[in-house]
Design a protein around this motif. Structure first.
Motif, PDB file in Angstrom:
ATOM      1  N   SER A  61       0.796  -1.259  -0.029  1.00  0.00           N
ATOM      2  CA  SER A  61       0.077   0.146   0.182  1.00  0.00           C
ATOM      3  C   SER A  61       1.097   1.296  -0.043  1.00  0.00           C
ATOM      4  N   LEU A  62       0.331   2.234  -0.693  1.00  0.00           N
ATOM      5  CA  LEU A  62       1.114   3.496  -0.716  1.00  0.00           C
ATOM      6  C   LEU A  62       0.179   4.614  -0.497  1.00  0.00           C
ATOM      7  N   THR A  63       0.504   5.394   0.587  1.00  0.00           N
ATOM      8  CA  THR A  63      -0.125   6.480   1.129  1.00  0.00           C
ATOM      9  C   THR A  63       0.730   7.902   0.929  1.00  0.00           C
ATOM     10  N   PHE A  64      -0.236   8.780   0.283  1.00  0.00           N
ATOM     11  CA  PHE A  64       0.066  10.219  -0.375  1.00  0.00           C
ATOM     12  C   PHE A  64      -0.741  11.290   0.357  1.00  0.00           C
ATOM     13  N   LYS A  65       0.144  12.496   0.826  1.00  0.00           N
ATOM     14  CA  LYS A  65      -0.725  13.519   1.288  1.00  0.00           C
ATOM     15  C   LYS A  65      -0.981  14.397  -0.078  1.00  0.00           C
ATOM     16  N   VAL A  66      -2.296  14.752   0.176  1.00  0.00           N
ATOM     17  CA  VAL A  66      -2.912  15.544  -1.124  1.00  0.00           C
ATOM     18  C   VAL A  66      -2.678  16.869  -0.511  1.00  0.00           C
ATOM     19  N   HIS A  67      -1.929  17.712  -1.645  1.00  0.00           N
ATOM     20  CA  HIS A  67      -1.603  19.014  -1.286  1.00  0.00           C
ATOM     21  C   HIS A  67      -2.653  20.100  -1.896  1.00  0.00           C
ATOM     22  N   GLN A  68      -3.159  19.701  -3.199  1.00  0.00           N
ATOM     23  CA  GLN A  68      -4.363  20.320  -3.691  1.00  0.00           C
ATOM     24  C   GLN A  68      -4.689  19.589  -4.961  1.00  0.00           C
ATOM     25  N   PHE A  69      -6.036  20.064  -5.216  1.00  0.00           N
ATOM     26  CA  PHE A  69      -6.524  19.180  -6.540  1.00  0.00           C
ATOM     27  C   PHE A  69      -7.702  19.955  -6.960  1.00  0.00           C
TER      28      PHE A  69
END
Length: 207
Positions: free
Chosen positions: A106-114
């Protein structure tokens, strides 16, 4: 009179898979859900991401507050689900996790903008909205994932395996109306994801 003989769940699953074409069974399938704090923008983002993953995703998947991650995992084998995308809204940040089922990684990313799809469409001078574009999986384009580091290889492999592979030598170009771009910035260590509609036009004519 004798009662009906119960059919084991694994037997039903095997029969269901056997009744479907192999290209559908073998294609990567996904669940995309959201967890954490309630937020209408995150719900819309979840729906947009499901749209990107079509046609091999549960577009109309209904979530309830009582549902747990393991509830979706337990259904994954029956629906050929190979990946799960999870948006998690906390009080201070938004994260996105990609899980390879059933045993990871599993990979976890912090979402900075969308940016939501409706905002992109509203700002586009020439809008290209066609439901037929989502009958086929998009072409996946990887950029800047060839550097050193196992994490780059892991990300590239994970992103590519979320979508069906496309043989560019034999594919009909008319069946690729969309593409998804994953671009890694080595300076900021950020991954950008873009979803495009593709219009095929001739570049030249030879007589």
């Amino acid at each position: 009179m004798g009662g009906k003989k119960k059919v084991h769940p694994k037997t039903r699953t095997a029969a269901f898979k056997a009744s479907e074409p192999s290209e559908i069974v073998e294609a990567p399938h996904s669940f995309v859900i959201h967890r954490g704090l309630a937020c209408p923008y995150i719900m819309d983002l979840t729906l947009d991401f499901r749209r990107i993953m079509e046609p091999f995703t549960a577009s109309n998947l209904r979530e309830k507050r009582m549902n747990r991650i393991k509830d979706f995992v337990s259904l994954s084998s029956f629906f050929h689900v190979s990946h799960m995308g999870i948006f998690n809204k906390a009080s201070t940040q938004l994260s996105f996790k990609v899980v390879r089922l059933p045993r990871g990684p599993s990979l976890t990313f912090k979402v900075h903008q969308f940016t939501l799809a409706r905002d992109v469409i509203s700002l586009s001078k020439k809008q290209m909205i066609d439901n037929d574009h989502f009958k086929h999986a998009p072409l996946v384009i990887m950029n800047n994932f060839s550097g050193d580091g196992k994490h780059l290889k892991l990300m590239a492999t994970t992103f590519q395996n979320m979508f069906p592979s496309i043989n560019l030598a034999t594919v009909n170009i008319g069946t690729i109306p969309r593409c998804v771009l994953f671009s890694y910035n080595p300076d900021t260590k950020l991954v950008e994801m873009h979803h495009y509609s593709v219009l095929v036009v001739p570049l030249c004519y030879i007589y």
